[in-house]
Design a protein around this motif. Structure first.
Motif, PDB file in Angstrom:
ATOM      1  N   GLU A  11      43.028  44.744  42.311  1.00  0.00           N
ATOM      2  CA  GLU A  11      41.702  44.040  42.810  1.00  0.00           C
ATOM      3  C   GLU A  11      40.804  44.297  41.719  1.00  0.00           C
ATOM      4  O   GLU A  11      40.028  43.387  41.149  1.00  0.00           O
ATOM      5  N   ARG A  48      38.774  41.429  39.473  1.00  0.00           N
ATOM      6  CA  ARG A  48      37.266  41.456  39.402  1.00  0.00           C
ATOM      7  C   ARG A  48      36.666  41.753  37.907  1.00  0.00           C
ATOM      8  O   ARG A  48      35.916  41.087  37.368  1.00  0.00           O
ATOM      9  N   HIS A 102      37.281  38.264  36.569  1.00  0.00           N
ATOM     10  CA  HIS A 102      36.183  37.534  36.864  1.00  0.00           C
ATOM     11  C   HIS A 102      34.951  37.691  36.225  1.00  0.00           C
ATOM     12  O   HIS A 102      34.326  36.689  35.647  1.00  0.00           O
ATOM     13  N   GLU A 103      34.734  38.890  35.733  1.00  0.00           N
ATOM     14  CA  GLU A 103      33.459  39.234  35.218  1.00  0.00           C
ATOM     15  C   GLU A 103      33.499  38.692  33.713  1.00  0.00           C
ATOM     16  O   GLU A 103      32.408  38.110  33.316  1.00  0.00           O
ATOM     17  N   ASP A 157      31.672  46.966  43.044  1.00  0.00           N
ATOM     18  CA  ASP A 157      30.738  46.428  42.167  1.00  0.00           C
ATOM     19  C   ASP A 157      29.868  47.173  41.235  1.00  0.00           C
ATOM     20  O   ASP A 157      29.536  46.490  40.280  1.00  0.00           O
TER      21      ASP A 157
END
Ligand code: ARG
Length: 620
Positions: free
Chosen positions: A435, A439, A442-443, A493
């Motif tokens: 995960e 992330r 994606h960032e 996050d």
């Protein structure tokens, strides 16, 4: 918790030279009676008043019955020449503080000396050695988030000591022996599973089922009898219970055959270990952690040392019979340490006694660091005390080794309870890392989509590699930057954000400098360093703190102190870059000097991140 600060020779950096200078001045001014007075040198809270402050005068004046400002003046008047050479004239302020400002040329000279592959970190500790107990997975069980902590905290502590030149022994204390593994082994053998194809997931399930069976059925049976359910149900449960005890008997039998070296059982057992370790090494690789087969010192490694260990405790009258079992008692607490069960078998604690002895007396470690869950605090307290009682902390040269547990806290979910998946299962570490990588990617991809981004136009494979580095840095840094003993909330996050005290923020500061240097086409190389502007000075002083930060983090066994250094350096750099032009609008000498500062900052950031085994991409 400074365990070995006294043994660690400190780097001779500016702060230490100032302290040494004030110690000399105190004695010169006040005589030998001041030899134990702490000069109390602190980093100044406000750079307007200087770089450091010495706060000895108030306390000293009180004991002498004198005026603190006069005491401060008297000491300053006796400052040795080497101190005057690096400081501007001292200022006495307020009730008797001494404000200390370094001379810009002294700062520049210190930085120039630091501009060396070692970055000023002394590795003159080659005669020292430390054993680090890390990872500690259990065979046939998936790694979960607790193992993340045991693995990366251990790896970082190991790297801190390696950076200081210590001999480091990584010790992976695998749970690979005893009844739990025999249960799984027996279940797998009973099910006639092809052991060459079995996956860790299969094993994990077998392990859980094996564990549950005995316990649940017995509890269910008692409950059924008590609540008076019908005879059919009870008969059903009884049949199951029979099955469970047959399974348990089978497990005991398998354990006996394993312990006596039955080749078929041993071969299957080895396969379970291989399946487990394959995944452990893969995970270690993703995390950048140095964990290899030669670091394995599992419970089974100590199997032949258990009986002799117990025997020595008996001989020394330190172990006594208690209801057939053997226990070690302590003067200051009720709880004894159980080292042999009444059926003659040994326990987790027995293995740790043998392991501690091995680490000190066979490996010769002067410090043994255990990176293990805080819930094992009592266990280690008892084990360490027992080891000390019997004298196994004594090394060949008669010095005493220190055994230290670094008890880490839990990783919590948003609900402040131990992290679980939506279906209430423990998160496997693999799922968590997948995960984080997703992330991170994606960032990085969304940033690369911005036209002027340093990463725009990079290939998909390149972006994925950077994304993976970002995702892994995010969770590693979040873990390592929090106070080891405290629980923390797993919030991806926050962790993956490029703002704030995060891994990506530190990586980004590094990448930004790479960009500046690439644009300049040079790195200031050997140009003279000139320290002028306030922000330039702040950056320089921060850089100079690097060797001390490593020593401090190592001595305190506190990776978060290294993280705090990294965060502050990234911040000071950003402030510097905001107010001190580097590429344009400055004369050549200043530009060269500032480029050299940039390059030094880049190298210190990369080096500090590498101690956490966090990669620092050149573009982000
Ligand atoms: N396998 C153990 C567990 O999962 C951790 C081992 C820690 N190290 C030790 N020397 N006891 O609880």
């Amino acid at each position: 918790m400074s365990h070995n600060a006294a043994r660690t020779p400190r780097t001779n950096d500016l702060a230490h030279r100032i302290e040494a200078g004030f110690r000399d001045a105190l004695i010169a001014a006040m005589g030998d009676s001041a030899s134990s007075t702490d000069p109390s040198i602190k980093v100044a809270a406000n750079p307007k008043f200087g770089d450091f402050q010495a706060n000895f005068a108030m306390g000293l004046a009180k004991t002498l019955g004198k005026n603190p400002r006069e005491v401060a003046q008297q000491v300053v008047d006796h400052a040795p020449q080497f101190l005057r050479d690096i400081c501007e004239p001292f200022e006495i302020a307020g009730p008797g503080f001494v404000n200390i400002r370094l001379r810009p040329d002294a700062i520049a000279a210190a930085l120039t000396a630091m501009d060396h592959p070692s970055l000023g970190v002394s590795d003159a500790h080659r005669t020292h050695s430390v054993a680090v107990d890390l990872c500690g997975v259990n065979v046939a069980k998936q790694m979960h988030v607790g193992h993340l902590r045991a693995t990366i905290i251990g790896d970082t502590i190991a790297r801190l000591y390696e950076r200081l030149g210590w001999k480091v022994f990584r010790q992976n204390h695998l749970g690979d022996w005893g009844l739990p593994i025999a249960m799984t082994l027996a279940a797998v053998r009973r099910a006639k599973t092809d052991i060459n194809r079995v996956t860790l997931d299969d094993l994990n399930t077998a392990y859980r089922n094996a564990q549950m069976q005995g316990r649940d059925d017995e509890a269910g049976l008692t409950a059924a009898r008590a609540t008076g359910v019908g005879p059919h149900r009870i008969a059903e449960l009884e049949a199951q219970h029979e099955g469970a005890s047959a399974a348990l008997r089978d497990a005991h039998d398998t354990l006996r055959r394993l312990q006596s070296g039955d080749p078929a059982v041993v071969a299957d057992w080895q396969k379970l270990i291989d399946v487990t370790m394959r995944e452990v090494y893969e995970t270690a690789h993703v995390l950048g952690v140095d964990l290899k087969p030669e670091h394995n010192r599992g419970e089974s490694f100590f199997r032949d040392r258990l009986s002799p260990a117990v025997e020595e405790f008996v001989q020394a009258n330190l172990a006594v019979r208690d209801d057939g079992a053997l226990v070690v008692r302590f003067a200051d607490r009720e709880r004894p340490l159980l080292i042999q069960k009444s059926d003659g078998t040994s326990l987790y604690a027995t293995t740790d006694l043998a392991a501690a002895r091995y680490r000190v007396q066979d490996l010769g470690a002067e410090l043994v660091v255990y990176c293990v869950d805080a819930r094992q605090r009592d266990h280690f307290r008892d084990v360490f005390d027992a080891v000390r009682l019997i004298g196994w902390t004594t090394r060949a040269d008669n010095s005493q080794a220190s055994l230290v547990h670094v008890p880490f806290g839990a990783v919590l979910g948003a609900d402040k309870r131990p992290l679980k998946t939506r279906s209430g299962e423990n998160f496997t570490l693999k799922a968590l890392l997948d995960e984080a990588v997703a992330r991170g990617r994606h960032e990085v991809r969304s940033r690369a989509a911005v036209p002027d981004a340093p990463t725009s136009g990079m290939s998909s494979a390149e972006l994925d590699a950077i994304g993976e580095a970002v995702g892994i840095a995010a969770i590693k840094y979040a873990d390592l930057s929090s106070d080891v003993g405290r629980d923390y909330v797993f919030d991806l996050d926050r962790m993956v954000s490029f703002e704030g005290d995060t891994g990506p923020y530190a990586q980004y500061a590094h990448a930004r400098i790479c960009g500046i240097l690439a644009k300049a086409g040079e790195n200031g190389a050997t140009s003279p360093i000139v320290i002028g502007a306030l922000e330039e000075r702040a950056l320089a002083l921060n850089l100079l703190r690097y060797p001390g930060a490593i020593e401090d983090a190592a001595a305190q066994l506190a990776p978060n102190r290294l993280a705090a250094f990294i965060y502050e350096l990234a911040n000071t750099f950003n402030a510097f870059y905001q107010s001190c032009p580097v590429l344009r609008g400055v004369d050549d000498a200043t530009r060269h000097s500032r480029l050299r500062l940039c390059d030094l900052t880049r190298r210190v950031l990369a080096d500090a991140l590498s101690i956490m085994a966090i990669t620092a991409p050149a573009r982000m």
